[in-house]
Design an enzyme around this catalytic site. Sequence first.
Site, short mmCIF file in Angstrom:
data_model
loop_
_atom_site.label_atom_id
_atom_site.label_comp_id
_atom_site.label_asym_id
_atom_site.label_seq_id
_atom_site.Cartn_x
_atom_site.Cartn_y
_atom_site.Cartn_z
N ARG A 135 -4.91 -1.75 4.13
CA ARG A 135 -4.39 -2.95 3.25
C ARG A 135 -5.47 -3.63 2.54
NH1 ARG A 135 -2.91 -3.14 8.75
NH2 ARG A 135 -0.57 -3.32 9.11
N HIS A 142 -5.32 -8.72 10.62
CA HIS A 142 -3.86 -7.78 10.40
C HIS A 142 -4.47 -6.78 10.04
CE1 HIS A 142 0.03 -6.92 9.80
NE2 HIS A 142 -0.06 -6.76 8.35
N ARG A 166 0.98 -1.19 0.03
CA ARG A 166 0.00 -0.07 -0.10
C ARG A 166 0.89 1.18 -0.14
NH1 ARG A 166 -2.69 0.52 5.99
NH2 ARG A 166 -0.93 -0.41 7.42
N1 LIG Z 1 1.67 -9.71 6.32
C1 LIG Z 1 2.35 -8.80 6.64
O1 LIG Z 1 2.72 -8.44 7.98
C2 LIG Z 1 2.99 -7.71 5.65
C3 LIG Z 1 4.29 -7.05 5.88
C4 LIG Z 1 4.77 -6.16 4.99
C5 LIG Z 1 4.26 -6.36 3.85
N2 LIG Z 1 3.20 -7.10 3.28
C6 LIG Z 1 2.70 -7.18 1.86
O2 LIG Z 1 3.41 -8.05 1.28
C7 LIG Z 1 3.53 -7.81 -0.01
C8 LIG Z 1 4.64 -7.27 -0.73
O3 LIG Z 1 5.37 -6.11 -0.17
P1 LIG Z 1 6.74 -5.61 -0.62
O4 LIG Z 1 6.85 -4.33 0.36
O5 LIG Z 1 7.78 -6.56 -0.41
O6 LIG Z 1 6.47 -5.14 -2.10
P2 LIG Z 1 7.21 -4.95 -3.40
O7 LIG Z 1 6.64 -4.29 -4.46
O8 LIG Z 1 8.75 -4.39 -2.72
O9 LIG Z 1 7.75 -6.54 -3.75
C9 LIG Z 1 6.62 -7.29 -4.00
C10 LIG Z 1 7.50 -8.28 -5.45
O10 LIG Z 1 6.23 -8.89 -6.04
C11 LIG Z 1 6.65 -9.11 -7.19
N3 LIG Z 1 5.27 -9.64 -7.95
C12 LIG Z 1 4.31 -8.90 -8.21
N4 LIG Z 1 3.39 -10.06 -8.86
C13 LIG Z 1 4.28 -11.35 -8.79
C14 LIG Z 1 3.66 -12.40 -9.33
N5 LIG Z 1 2.66 -12.87 -9.81
N6 LIG Z 1 4.77 -13.35 -9.36
C15 LIG Z 1 6.05 -13.25 -8.67
N7 LIG Z 1 6.28 -11.91 -7.94
C16 LIG Z 1 5.35 -10.99 -8.19
C17 LIG Z 1 6.82 -7.68 -7.70
O11 LIG Z 1 7.85 -7.88 -8.94
C18 LIG Z 1 7.74 -7.28 -6.45
O12 LIG Z 1 9.12 -7.61 -6.71
C19 LIG Z 1 2.52 -6.69 -0.05
O13 LIG Z 1 1.09 -6.89 -0.51
C20 LIG Z 1 2.45 -5.86 1.30
O14 LIG Z 1 1.49 -5.21 1.84
C21 LIG Z 1 2.66 -7.83 4.47
O1 LIG Z 2 1.12 -2.16 6.80
C1 LIG Z 2 1.40 -2.61 5.61
O2 LIG Z 2 1.11 -2.07 4.68
C2 LIG Z 2 2.16 -3.73 5.33
C3 LIG Z 2 2.06 -4.86 6.65
O3 LIG Z 2 0.84 -5.26 6.68
C4 LIG Z 2 2.75 -4.25 7.97
O4 LIG Z 2 1.94 -4.26 8.60
O5 LIG Z 2 3.82 -3.59 8.10
#
Ligand SMILES: NC(=O)c1ccc[n+]([C@@H]2O[C@H](COP(=O)([O-])OP(=O)(O)OC[C@H]3O[C@@H](n4cnc5c(N)ncnc54)[C@H](O)[C@@H]3O)[C@@H](O)[C@H]2O)c1
Ligand SMILES: O=C(O)C[C@H](O)C(=O)O
Length: 311
Positions: A88, A175, A82
Amino acid sequence: MKVTIVGAGNVGATCADVISYRGIASEVVLLDIKEGFAEGKALDIMQCATNTGFNTKVSGVTNDYSKTAGSDVVVITSGIPRKPGMTREELIGINAGIVKTVAENVLKHSPNTIIVVVSNPMDTMTYLALKATGVPKNRIIGMGGALDSSRFRTYLSLALDKPANDISAMVIGGHGDTTMIPLTRLASYNGIPVTEFLSEEVLQKVAADTMVGGATLTGLLGTSAWYAPGASVAYLVDSILNDQKKMIACSVFVEGEYGQNDICIGVPCIIGKNGVEEILDIKLNDQEKALFAKSADAVRGMNDALKSILV
Ligand SMILES: NC(=O)c1ccc[n+]([C@@H]2O[C@H](COP(=O)([O-])OP(=O)(O)OC[C@H]3O[C@@H](n4cnc5c(N)ncnc54)[C@H](O)[C@@H]3O)[C@@H](O)[C@H]2O)c1
Ligand SMILES: O=C(O)C[C@H](O)C(=O)O
C-alpha cells in the site's frame, strides 16, 4: 443527510450502493475525474431503487465540487489501488497529491464536514488530510481498522465454523501488511475467549491471514478488494450520520494515547455525530505494546515522505 464520495471506482461506488440499500443517508453524491463515470455509476445505482425499495437520491458529477456543497460526510476513495505484489505504501507518490487536492476542494463547499479517508496508504493519507486542511482532529477519520477487524472476524468464523456475527474481534495499529495488530488475546465467541476453542497455532494463522487480507484479495482479483471495504466505509458513515456511538477501530490523530503522538493510526474509537468522540486507550500487554510501538514507527516513517508535499 448528505454524503459525498470522491472517487466513483470500485470502493466508492460500492460504498454508495451500500449506503443507498441500507438507507443510511438521504442523498449521495459521487464525484470522479473521469468524464461521465460518476454519472454512470450513480444512474446504475438509482436503477436498483425499485427492486430494493430504497429512497436515497444518488447523483454523479464530473469534477464539479459545487454539487457536493453541504455534505455532512465526505468519503475520499480517489486515487490508485495497488496491483498484485505491491505494498500500500508504494501508492504514496501518486495518491498523496490527489488526496490533498480533494480534501481542500471538498472543504471549500462543506467547511463543517467530517472526512473519511480511504485512499492508501491510508494512515498517511489521513495524516495528510489533517495537516493540509487544519480541520479539527475529530473530523478526520481514516477507515482501515473496520475492514481489518471484519476480515479478522471472518477468518475466526471460518476457523471456528461459527457465524462471524457471533464473534467480536478488533485490529489496531497501521493499515499495513506488516503493521496491523489483530488482538487475538481479546477476541471472543459470544463473550467466551476464542482461546477456549482454538489452539495458539490456529490463532497465529488467523492473525497472519488477517494481516495480509488485502494483499490476498489483490492477488486473486488483480486489484484491491471493494465489497468489504465499501461496506466498512458505510458502517462507519452510519455511526457518524445516525450518532450511533459505535466502537470502531479507526485511524485517527493521537496525542499521547498508546504512548504515541503526531501520527494517525488505528485505535478503538467511539464514533458519533461529532466524528471521533472518544479514543479508548485500552490496556495492552507487553507484547502488544511492543507491536504497537513498532507499527507507529513504521507509520511515522511514511509520514516523513509527506514533508515535500505538505510545504
Ligand atoms: N483503507 C482501506 O481499507 C481501503 C480498502 C480498499 C481500497 N483502498 C484504497 O482506495 C483507493 C481506491 O480504490 P479502488 O479500488 O476504488 O480504485 P479504483 O481505481 O476503482 O477507483 C478510484 C477512482 O478514483 C478516481 N480518481 C482518481 N483521481 C481522482 C481525483 N483527483 N478526483 C476524483 N476522483 C479521482 C479514479 O478515476 C477512479 O474512478 C485506493 O487507493 C485503494 O488502495 C483502501
Ligand atoms: O489492500 C489493498 O490494496 C486495499 C485495502 O487497503 C484493503 O485492505 O483491501
